[in-house]
Design a protein around this motif. Structure first.
Motif, PDB file in Angstrom:
ATOM      1  N   HIS A  25       0.818  -1.216   0.000  1.00  0.00           N
ATOM      2  CA  HIS A  25       0.000   0.000   0.000  1.00  0.00           C
ATOM      3  C   HIS A  25       0.853   1.268   0.000  1.00  0.00           C
ATOM      4  CE1 HIS A  25      -4.359  -0.306  -0.053  1.00  0.00           C
ATOM      5  NE2 HIS A  25      -4.171  -1.555   0.321  1.00  0.00           N
ATOM      6  N   LYS A  26       1.960   1.232   0.721  1.00  0.00           N
ATOM      7  CA  LYS A  26       2.848   2.403   0.736  1.00  0.00           C
ATOM      8  C   LYS A  26       3.468   2.660  -0.635  1.00  0.00           C
ATOM      9  CE  LYS A  26       4.181   2.173   5.602  1.00  0.00           C
ATOM     10  NZ  LYS A  26       5.229   1.746   6.559  1.00  0.00           N
ATOM     11  N   ASN A  27       3.588   1.615  -1.429  1.00  0.00           N
ATOM     12  CA  ASN A  27       4.196   1.718  -2.761  1.00  0.00           C
ATOM     13  C   ASN A  27       3.169   1.639  -3.876  1.00  0.00           C
ATOM     14  OD1 ASN A  27       7.362   1.566  -2.462  1.00  0.00           O
ATOM     15  ND2 ASN A  27       6.497   0.186  -0.927  1.00  0.00           N
ATOM     16  N   MET A  28       1.920   1.910  -3.550  1.00  0.00           N
ATOM     17  CA  MET A  28       0.828   1.736  -4.502  1.00  0.00           C
ATOM     18  C   MET A  28       1.047   2.517  -5.796  1.00  0.00           C
ATOM     19  SD  MET A  28      -2.019   0.061  -4.804  1.00  0.00           S
ATOM     20  CE  MET A  28      -2.623  -0.317  -3.174  1.00  0.00           C
ATOM     21  N   SER A  29       1.536   3.748  -5.711  1.00  0.00           N
ATOM     22  CA  SER A  29       1.673   4.581  -6.912  1.00  0.00           C
ATOM     23  C   SER A  29       3.007   4.381  -7.638  1.00  0.00           C
ATOM     24  CB  SER A  29       1.504   6.059  -6.551  1.00  0.00           C
ATOM     25  OG  SER A  29       2.523   6.452  -5.633  1.00  0.00           O
ATOM     26  N   ASN A  30       3.892   3.573  -7.084  1.00  0.00           N
ATOM     27  CA  ASN A  30       5.213   3.349  -7.667  1.00  0.00           C
ATOM     28  C   ASN A  30       5.151   2.224  -8.703  1.00  0.00           C
ATOM     29  OD1 ASN A  30       7.900   2.914  -8.272  1.00  0.00           O
ATOM     30  ND2 ASN A  30       8.478   2.250  -6.213  1.00  0.00           N
ATOM     31  N   PHE A  31       5.095   2.589 -10.001  1.00  0.00           N
ATOM     32  CA  PHE A  31       4.946   1.549 -11.028  1.00  0.00           C
ATOM     33  C   PHE A  31       6.220   0.740 -11.224  1.00  0.00           C
ATOM     34  CE2 PHE A  31       6.455   5.124 -13.563  1.00  0.00           C
ATOM     35  CZ  PHE A  31       7.318   4.533 -14.481  1.00  0.00           C
ATOM     36  N   GLU A  32       7.331   1.170 -10.592  1.00  0.00           N
ATOM     37  CA  GLU A  32       8.580   0.416 -10.671  1.00  0.00           C
ATOM     38  C   GLU A  32       8.777  -0.501  -9.462  1.00  0.00           C
ATOM     39  OE1 GLU A  32      11.570   3.440 -11.220  1.00  0.00           O
ATOM     40  OE2 GLU A  32      11.413   3.292 -13.397  1.00  0.00           O
ATOM     41  N   PHE A  33       7.786  -0.546  -8.589  1.00  0.00           N
ATOM     42  CA  PHE A  33       7.877  -1.388  -7.392  1.00  0.00           C
ATOM     43  C   PHE A  33       7.969  -2.854  -7.809  1.00  0.00           C
ATOM     44  CE2 PHE A  33       5.714  -3.473  -3.652  1.00  0.00           C
ATOM     45  CZ  PHE A  33       6.727  -3.230  -2.744  1.00  0.00           C
ATOM     46  N   SER A  34       9.070  -3.493  -7.477  1.00  0.00           N
ATOM     47  CA  SER A  34       9.350  -4.861  -7.925  1.00  0.00           C
ATOM     48  C   SER A  34       9.362  -5.828  -6.749  1.00  0.00           C
ATOM     49  CB  SER A  34      10.713  -4.905  -8.617  1.00  0.00           C
ATOM     50  OG  SER A  34      11.739  -4.612  -7.677  1.00  0.00           O
ATOM     51  N   LYS A  35       9.474  -7.108  -7.065  1.00  0.00           N
ATOM     52  CA  LYS A  35       9.547  -8.118  -6.006  1.00  0.00           C
ATOM     53  C   LYS A  35      10.830  -7.960  -5.188  1.00  0.00           C
ATOM     54  CE  LYS A  35      11.352 -11.621  -9.193  1.00  0.00           C
ATOM     55  NZ  LYS A  35      11.149 -12.942  -9.799  1.00  0.00           N
TER      56      LYS A  35
ATOM     57  N   ILE B 225      -6.782   7.218 -11.280  1.00  0.00           N
ATOM     58  CA  ILE B 225      -6.685   5.925 -10.577  1.00  0.00           C
ATOM     59  C   ILE B 225      -5.517   5.113 -11.118  1.00  0.00           C
ATOM     60  CG2 ILE B 225      -7.839   3.704 -10.187  1.00  0.00           C
ATOM     61  CD1 ILE B 225     -10.502   5.295 -10.135  1.00  0.00           C
ATOM     62  N   SER B 226      -5.342   5.160 -12.414  1.00  0.00           N
ATOM     63  CA  SER B 226      -4.216   4.463 -13.039  1.00  0.00           C
ATOM     64  C   SER B 226      -2.896   4.931 -12.441  1.00  0.00           C
ATOM     65  CB  SER B 226      -4.238   4.728 -14.551  1.00  0.00           C
ATOM     66  OG  SER B 226      -3.042   4.292 -15.152  1.00  0.00           O
ATOM     67  N   GLU B 227      -2.721   6.231 -12.280  1.00  0.00           N
ATOM     68  CA  GLU B 227      -1.491   6.798 -11.712  1.00  0.00           C
ATOM     69  C   GLU B 227      -1.374   6.477 -10.226  1.00  0.00           C
ATOM     70  OE1 GLU B 227      -1.801  10.930 -12.615  1.00  0.00           O
ATOM     71  OE2 GLU B 227      -1.383  10.648 -14.761  1.00  0.00           O
ATOM     72  N   MET B 228      -2.484   6.591  -9.507  1.00  0.00           N
ATOM     73  CA  MET B 228      -2.481   6.335  -8.062  1.00  0.00           C
ATOM     74  C   MET B 228      -2.120   4.893  -7.721  1.00  0.00           C
ATOM     75  SD  MET B 228      -5.971   8.388  -7.107  1.00  0.00           S
ATOM     76  CE  MET B 228      -6.087   7.806  -5.423  1.00  0.00           C
ATOM     77  N   CYS B 229      -2.431   3.968  -8.635  1.00  0.00           N
ATOM     78  CA  CYS B 229      -2.239   2.552  -8.350  1.00  0.00           C
ATOM     79  C   CYS B 229      -1.039   1.936  -9.059  1.00  0.00           C
ATOM     80  CB  CYS B 229      -3.512   1.784  -8.671  1.00  0.00           C
ATOM     81  SG  CYS B 229      -4.889   2.268  -7.599  1.00  0.00           S
ATOM     82  N   GLY B 230      -0.159   2.787  -9.588  1.00  0.00           N
ATOM     83  CA  GLY B 230       1.126   2.302 -10.086  1.00  0.00           C
ATOM     84  C   GLY B 230       1.136   1.691 -11.465  1.00  0.00           C
ATOM     85  N   PHE B 231       0.178   2.092 -12.326  1.00  0.00           N
ATOM     86  CA  PHE B 231       0.192   1.597 -13.698  1.00  0.00           C
ATOM     87  C   PHE B 231       0.885   2.621 -14.587  1.00  0.00           C
ATOM     88  CE2 PHE B 231      -3.152  -0.730 -11.607  1.00  0.00           C
ATOM     89  CZ  PHE B 231      -2.968  -2.019 -12.074  1.00  0.00           C
TER      90      PHE B 231
END
Length: 200
Positions: A106-116, A168-174
């Motif tokens: 949730h803290k990284n929700m908007s980060n589209f580069e958030f990886s495993k 929403i797309s931006e907020m959720c990391g797409f």
């Protein structure tokens, strides 16, 4: 067993972060009620006394696996409902782990580069440990776990009708609204616009 008995091994498994998710069945000749209660108190998933029937053992194992599946589904439902204060797993270490994983995503929700790998780093575990724990506790890989939380959050935002699909797309990391729409349709079987229209 050399150096420790089954009770001590059970205690170590269930009180160690790396192994607390592993099911334990105590198979012993100690049949006193107080001993059985002690084994269960240490975190054993079941306690069977000798002599035992192999059919009974297999049935108990199946029952443990079935119950774990029920707990997994309940855990994911509660996580999506943000029931952070409710206990999910019988083991406190497992409970804290899944709740922390949910918070990190949730803290990284908007980060589209958030990886495993970044997920593992923020959880302070190795990528392989993150995979093992999440798979055992939620039946999902780290990427599936991230995807599930993101998509469920997008659905929540779409139904609220507070933001546009692009927002929403931006907020959720797409990375783009078009990718979001394609991925959303693949996940839910309908487009974001269809969800918005059905709620109007």
């Amino acid at each position: 067993m050399p150096r420790m008995d089954g009770f001590e091994l059970c205690r170590k498994i269930k009180s160690t972060f790396e192994t607390s998710h592993i099911p334990v069945v105590l198979l012993t000749s100690l049949s006193e009620k107080v001993t059985q209660l002690e084994g269960l108190r240490l975190g054993a998933d079941d306690y069977i006394t000798k002599p035992f029937d192999i059919t009974l053992l297999l049935q108990r194992i199946r029952s443990i696996l079935r119950n774990r599946e029920i707990v997994r589904k309940r855990a994911l439902k509660l996580m999506n409902q943000k029931s952070q204060h409710e206990s999910i797993y019988g083991n406190e270490l497992n409970d804290k782990f899944v709740k922390k994983a949910f918070e990190v995503v949730h803290k990284n929700m908007s980060n589209f580069e958030f990886s495993k790998d970044e997920f593992a780093s923020q959880m302070h575990v190795s990528p392989s440990m993150l995979y093992q724990k999440l798979k055992a506790l939620t039946e999902q890989s780290p990427l599936d776990f991230i995807r599930m939380i993101r998509f469920n959050y997008t659905m929540e935002l779409l139904k609220s009708q507070t933001y546009s699909i692009t927002e929403i797309s931006e907020m959720c990391g797409f990375s783009s609204p078009s990718y979001f729409s394609t991925a959303f349709r693949k996940y839910f079987g309908k487009s974001p616009a269809e969800v918005v229209n059905s709620n109007e």
